[in-house]
Design a protein around this motif. Structure first.
Motif, PDB file in Angstrom:
ATOM      1  N   VAL A 182       0.844  -1.194   0.000  1.00  0.00           N
ATOM      2  CA  VAL A 182       0.000   0.000   0.000  1.00  0.00           C
ATOM      3  C   VAL A 182       0.878   1.243   0.000  1.00  0.00           C
ATOM      4  O   VAL A 182       1.902   1.292   0.679  1.00  0.00           O
ATOM      5  CB  VAL A 182      -0.906   0.011   1.262  1.00  0.00           C
ATOM      6  N   LYS A 183       0.454   2.249  -0.765  1.00  0.00           N
ATOM      7  CA  LYS A 183       1.056   3.582  -0.691  1.00  0.00           C
ATOM      8  C   LYS A 183       0.044   4.442   0.061  1.00  0.00           C
ATOM      9  O   LYS A 183      -1.136   4.478  -0.311  1.00  0.00           O
ATOM     10  CB  LYS A 183       1.300   4.155  -2.085  1.00  0.00           C
ATOM     11  N   ALA A 184       0.479   5.099   1.131  1.00  0.00           N
ATOM     12  CA  ALA A 184      -0.417   5.906   1.951  1.00  0.00           C
ATOM     13  C   ALA A 184       0.123   7.327   2.073  1.00  0.00           C
ATOM     14  O   ALA A 184       1.335   7.530   2.161  1.00  0.00           O
ATOM     15  CB  ALA A 184      -0.576   5.282   3.335  1.00  0.00           C
ATOM     16  N   LYS A 185      -0.817   8.296   2.081  1.00  0.00           N
ATOM     17  CA  LYS A 185      -0.443   9.711   2.195  1.00  0.00           C
ATOM     18  C   LYS A 185      -1.247  10.345   3.311  1.00  0.00           C
ATOM     19  O   LYS A 185      -2.430  10.059   3.469  1.00  0.00           O
ATOM     20  CB  LYS A 185      -0.769  10.446   0.892  1.00  0.00           C
ATOM     21  N   GLY A 186      -0.586  11.206   4.064  1.00  0.00           N
ATOM     22  CA  GLY A 186      -1.266  11.929   5.133  1.00  0.00           C
ATOM     23  C   GLY A 186      -0.272  12.659   5.995  1.00  0.00           C
ATOM     24  O   GLY A 186       0.908  12.775   5.665  1.00  0.00           O
ATOM     25  N   VAL A 210       1.741   7.335  13.297  1.00  0.00           N
ATOM     26  CA  VAL A 210       0.374   7.026  12.888  1.00  0.00           C
ATOM     27  C   VAL A 210      -0.045   7.971  11.762  1.00  0.00           C
ATOM     28  O   VAL A 210       0.301   9.154  11.778  1.00  0.00           O
ATOM     29  CB  VAL A 210      -0.599   7.205  14.080  1.00  0.00           C
ATOM     30  N   LEU A 211      -0.795   7.434  10.808  1.00  0.00           N
ATOM     31  CA  LEU A 211      -1.483   8.248   9.805  1.00  0.00           C
ATOM     32  C   LEU A 211      -2.976   8.014  10.017  1.00  0.00           C
ATOM     33  O   LEU A 211      -3.441   6.874   9.917  1.00  0.00           O
ATOM     34  CB  LEU A 211      -1.107   7.835   8.380  1.00  0.00           C
ATOM     35  N   TYR A 212      -3.727   9.080  10.341  1.00  0.00           N
ATOM     36  CA  TYR A 212      -5.167   8.965  10.530  1.00  0.00           C
ATOM     37  C   TYR A 212      -5.884   9.226   9.214  1.00  0.00           C
ATOM     38  O   TYR A 212      -5.587  10.183   8.512  1.00  0.00           O
ATOM     39  CB  TYR A 212      -5.655   9.956  11.586  1.00  0.00           C
ATOM     40  N   ASN A 213      -6.841   8.360   8.888  1.00  0.00           N
ATOM     41  CA  ASN A 213      -7.648   8.462   7.676  1.00  0.00           C
ATOM     42  C   ASN A 213      -6.790   8.804   6.450  1.00  0.00           C
ATOM     43  O   ASN A 213      -7.067   9.771   5.738  1.00  0.00           O
ATOM     44  CB  ASN A 213      -8.764   9.483   7.849  1.00  0.00           C
TER      45      ASN A 213
END
Length: 126
Positions: free
Chosen positions: A100-104, A114-117
């Motif tokens: 997964v690539k996640a942005k935040g 932590v990354l929220y939503n």
């Protein structure tokens, strides 16, 4: 001419033959994240807008107060980041083993990043 290049190849080959599978997997994840333009999790600091890429180690539903939260542990080869979706019980494709690539914006909860939503993209495996 080219002696250094050959020496580097042999060093990498010997390392691959003598290293633990988990270490090699971590190296591969770290290289994949770097190639995608994502930041290394170990370099992310609280308050920064970041993009991280890694493999989900675990996914669990954590009931907190009245609202459930879906939490996933993303590992990029350097460090873990917890992805938290508030008010979600399940997200199709968010499962252990997926890349997964996640942005935040990075936060710190109980000493963990932590990354929220987060905005996320499921990556295809090749």
């Amino acid at each position: 001419m080219g002696g250094d290049k050959g020496d580097g190849y042999w060093r990498r080959l010997v390392r691959r033959l003598t290293s633990e599978v988990e270490d090699l997997d971590a190296d591969d994840l770290s290289e994949q994240a770097e190639a995608s333009g994502a930041q290394r999790a170990c370099d992310c600091r609280s308050g920064q807008e970041v993009t991280v890429l890694g493999r989900l180690r675990s996914v669990e539903l954590s009931p907190r107060d009245a609202a459930a939260t879906l939490e996933a542990e993303l590992f990029d080869g350097t460090e873990g980041v917890t992805l938290v979706w508030l008010g979600r019980r399940r997200i199709p494709g968010i499962e252990p083993g997926r890349t997964v690539k996640a942005k935040g914006r990075i936060a710190v909860r109980d000493g963990r990043k932590v990354l929220y939503n987060p905005y996320y993209e499921l990556q295809t495996t090749t």
